[in-house]
Design an enzyme around this catalytic site. Sequence first.
Site, mmCIF file in Angstrom:
data_model
loop_
_atom_site.group_PDB
_atom_site.id
_atom_site.type_symbol
_atom_site.label_atom_id
_atom_site.label_comp_id
_atom_site.label_asym_id
_atom_site.label_seq_id
_atom_site.Cartn_x
_atom_site.Cartn_y
_atom_site.Cartn_z
ATOM 1 N N PHE A 16 -16.595 35.887 -2.263
ATOM 2 C CA PHE A 16 -15.563 36.144 -3.288
ATOM 3 C C PHE A 16 -16.050 35.668 -4.663
ATOM 4 C CE2 PHE A 16 -11.719 33.714 -5.035
ATOM 5 C CZ PHE A 16 -11.358 34.729 -5.900
ATOM 6 N N ASP A 36 -27.486 35.246 1.032
ATOM 7 C CA ASP A 36 -26.219 35.120 1.766
ATOM 8 C C ASP A 36 -26.453 35.496 3.220
ATOM 9 O OD1 ASP A 36 -23.419 35.669 2.662
ATOM 10 O OD2 ASP A 36 -22.977 35.380 0.543
ATOM 11 N N THR A 40 -18.929 35.142 5.719
ATOM 12 C CA THR A 40 -17.623 35.544 5.162
ATOM 13 C C THR A 40 -17.787 36.529 4.005
ATOM 14 O OG1 THR A 40 -17.659 33.572 3.775
ATOM 15 C CG2 THR A 40 -16.384 33.447 5.819
ATOM 16 N N LEU A 66 -35.948 28.090 1.615
ATOM 17 C CA LEU A 66 -36.107 29.347 0.878
ATOM 18 C C LEU A 66 -37.168 29.113 -0.190
ATOM 19 C CD1 LEU A 66 -35.022 32.164 0.027
ATOM 20 C CD2 LEU A 66 -33.218 30.995 -1.237
ATOM 21 N N THR A 95 -24.147 23.740 6.795
ATOM 22 C CA THR A 95 -24.288 24.592 5.608
ATOM 23 C C THR A 95 -24.167 23.764 4.344
ATOM 24 O OG1 THR A 95 -23.537 26.600 6.709
ATOM 25 C CG2 THR A 95 -23.232 26.520 4.330
ATOM 26 N N TYR A 148 -15.486 20.349 6.261
ATOM 27 C CA TYR A 148 -15.605 20.911 4.903
ATOM 28 C C TYR A 148 -15.583 19.788 3.864
ATOM 29 C CZ TYR A 148 -14.389 24.018 0.952
ATOM 30 O OH TYR A 148 -14.372 24.708 -0.243
ATOM 31 N N TYR A 162 -30.684 13.282 -5.777
ATOM 32 C CA TYR A 162 -31.839 14.079 -6.261
ATOM 33 C C TYR A 162 -31.975 13.936 -7.776
ATOM 34 C CZ TYR A 162 -33.553 16.539 -2.128
ATOM 35 O OH TYR A 162 -34.160 16.838 -0.934
ATOM 36 N N GLN A 165 -33.198 10.141 -8.243
ATOM 37 C CA GLN A 165 -34.490 9.855 -7.609
ATOM 38 C C GLN A 165 -35.605 10.791 -8.070
ATOM 39 O OE1 GLN A 165 -33.886 9.463 -3.381
ATOM 40 N NE2 GLN A 165 -36.077 9.404 -2.936
HETATM 41 P P1 NAD Z 1 -16.451 32.906 0.417
HETATM 42 O O1 NAD Z 1 -16.271 32.548 1.853
HETATM 43 O O2 NAD Z 1 -15.946 34.224 -0.044
HETATM 44 O O3 NAD Z 1 -17.980 32.791 -0.016
HETATM 45 C C1 NAD Z 1 -18.899 31.976 0.623
HETATM 46 C C2 NAD Z 1 -20.176 32.777 0.815
HETATM 47 O O4 NAD Z 1 -21.173 31.936 1.425
HETATM 48 C C3 NAD Z 1 -20.003 33.983 1.719
HETATM 49 O O5 NAD Z 1 -20.601 35.119 1.142
HETATM 50 C C4 NAD Z 1 -20.695 33.579 3.018
HETATM 51 O O6 NAD Z 1 -21.187 34.675 3.741
HETATM 52 C C5 NAD Z 1 -21.782 32.665 2.489
HETATM 53 N N1 NAD Z 1 -22.285 31.706 3.463
HETATM 54 C C6 NAD Z 1 -21.583 30.909 4.306
HETATM 55 N N2 NAD Z 1 -22.413 30.154 5.036
HETATM 56 C C7 NAD Z 1 -23.683 30.461 4.634
HETATM 57 C C8 NAD Z 1 -24.981 30.020 5.008
HETATM 58 N N3 NAD Z 1 -25.157 29.097 5.968
HETATM 59 N N4 NAD Z 1 -26.045 30.569 4.378
HETATM 60 C C9 NAD Z 1 -25.897 31.536 3.431
HETATM 61 N N5 NAD Z 1 -24.688 31.988 3.041
HETATM 62 C C10 NAD Z 1 -23.604 31.451 3.638
HETATM 63 O O7 NAD Z 1 -15.765 31.729 -0.430
HETATM 64 P P2 NAD Z 1 -15.572 31.552 -2.000
HETATM 65 O O8 NAD Z 1 -14.136 31.366 -2.241
HETATM 66 O O9 NAD Z 1 -16.301 32.584 -2.734
HETATM 67 O O10 NAD Z 1 -16.272 30.133 -2.209
HETATM 68 C C11 NAD Z 1 -17.561 30.009 -2.786
HETATM 69 C C12 NAD Z 1 -17.881 28.523 -2.952
HETATM 70 O O11 NAD Z 1 -16.912 27.917 -3.801
HETATM 71 C C13 NAD Z 1 -17.866 27.753 -1.635
HETATM 72 O O12 NAD Z 1 -18.919 26.822 -1.647
HETATM 73 C C14 NAD Z 1 -16.532 27.031 -1.668
HETATM 74 O O13 NAD Z 1 -16.581 25.828 -0.956
HETATM 75 C C15 NAD Z 1 -16.338 26.805 -3.151
HETATM 76 N N6 NAD Z 1 -14.909 26.680 -3.485
HETATM 77 C C16 NAD Z 1 -14.101 27.782 -3.548
HETATM 78 C C17 NAD Z 1 -12.748 27.620 -3.858
HETATM 79 C C18 NAD Z 1 -11.815 28.793 -3.971
HETATM 80 O O14 NAD Z 1 -10.614 28.583 -4.204
HETATM 81 N N7 NAD Z 1 -12.241 30.025 -3.855
HETATM 82 C C19 NAD Z 1 -12.224 26.333 -4.065
HETATM 83 C C20 NAD Z 1 -13.080 25.244 -3.950
HETATM 84 C C21 NAD Z 1 -14.419 25.429 -3.683
#
Ligand code: NAD
Length: 318
Positions: A16, A36, A40, A66, A95, A148, A162, A165
């Site tokens: 998203f 990615d 999700t 990577l 993750t 989480y 990081y 250090q």
């Molecule tokens: P999302 O689930 O739509 O996006 C997460 C993406 O990470 C997905 O495309 C998923 O396929 C990918 N992913 C998951 N595990 C992975 C892995 N092991 N390797 C590679 N890709 C992986 O969620 P989002 O809302 O877009 O959130 C994006 C980031 O922002 C996240 O880290 C989330 O914790 C953080 N965040 C979002 C919100 C929110 O309200 N949307 C709030 C707080 C934090």
Amino acid sequence: MSFSRKRILVSGGAGFLGSHLCTRLVEQGHDVLSADNYFTGTKENISHLLSNPRFEAMRQDVTFPLFVEVDEIYNLACPASPIHYQFDPVQTTKTSVVGAINMLGLAKRVKAKILQASTSEVYGDPEVHPQSEDYRGNVNPLGPRACYDEGKRAAETLFFDYHRQHGVKIKVARIFNTYGPRMHPEDGRVVSNFIMQALTGQPITLYGTGSQTRAFCYVDDLIEGFIRLMDTGDDVTGPINLGNPHEISVRELAERVIELTGSKSEIVFEPLPQDDPTQRCPDITLARNRLGWEPTVPLEKGLREAIRYFEGIVRTRG
Ligand code: NAD
Ligand code: UDP
């Protein structure tokens, strides 16, 4: 002002927030690489970018190293909704933690600036309101949200270690509830749930009494905050809250969604999930002062955009 084109890696670029971020960065003229594993995220989220020579998408799990050459990294890879991050909690922690180590190792090797998508969940069920960055939080380390919350807290620790250090240039953003088009329609988050329920005539599921509060930020505002944070000088590391300080109860949100969709759905009450924070609202003083940033999209306008997106999904499903 002269433009300098950068090579930018977005982990979680098909999700998203990631897909909106990739779009903005490509529009700015940068070379963008999304990494990615599509847990999700979806290829549809980035389909509009695939024919653009400045954009590249690779299937990559961030728990594996990577090797690419980039100038900046946005580390967003991690499932963000409770349903998805609790589906395989061990993988969620991996993750966040192993993913952070791999992305930080990459940043260290290629001397890239790196931004971490952290979360308001690091404050847990907060006893301080609104939450400012110096509040250390109230997280249950053993509960269902811990994979989480603690994963993200450990990732923040790694970022700062990081930095101290190895001199890695870090930026840590603590994101509060953000919504908008391209949210996963079945991810169980409150905005997508309520809109999908309202549009399909299903009951609106209010957990608990609905008196718990959240503050909802529209995605475009959040992405602007990300980019401004990345563009700050090396002295700005964060953590810095990014979110909309307009707080409402979840019940009020349900009523707004019903009103804006013109839905006949009824509200039904379901049990409050364990460790569900009772209140959450960002103090964004730091973001205002350091980034000159604050959200500009009012809830009603943002909800209308999100509703339009989900209407498209409901239509294509027939
Ligand atoms: P999302 O689930 O739509 O996006 C997460 C993406 O990470 C997905 O495309 C998923 O396929 C990918 N992913 C998951 N595990 C992975 C892995 N092991 N390797 C590679 N890709 C992986 O969620 P989002 O809302 O877009 O959130 C994006 C980031 O922002 C996240 O880290 C989330 O914790 C953080 N965040 C979002 C919100 C929110 O309200 N949307 C709030 C707080 C934090
Ligand atoms: N919620 C709700 N009904 C739903 C989905 C969520 O009442 O169908 C509530 C949830 O209990 C929480 C709030 O809405 O209090 C926000 O939930 P979400 O999962 O979107 O994000 P959170 O802020 O809890 O991570």
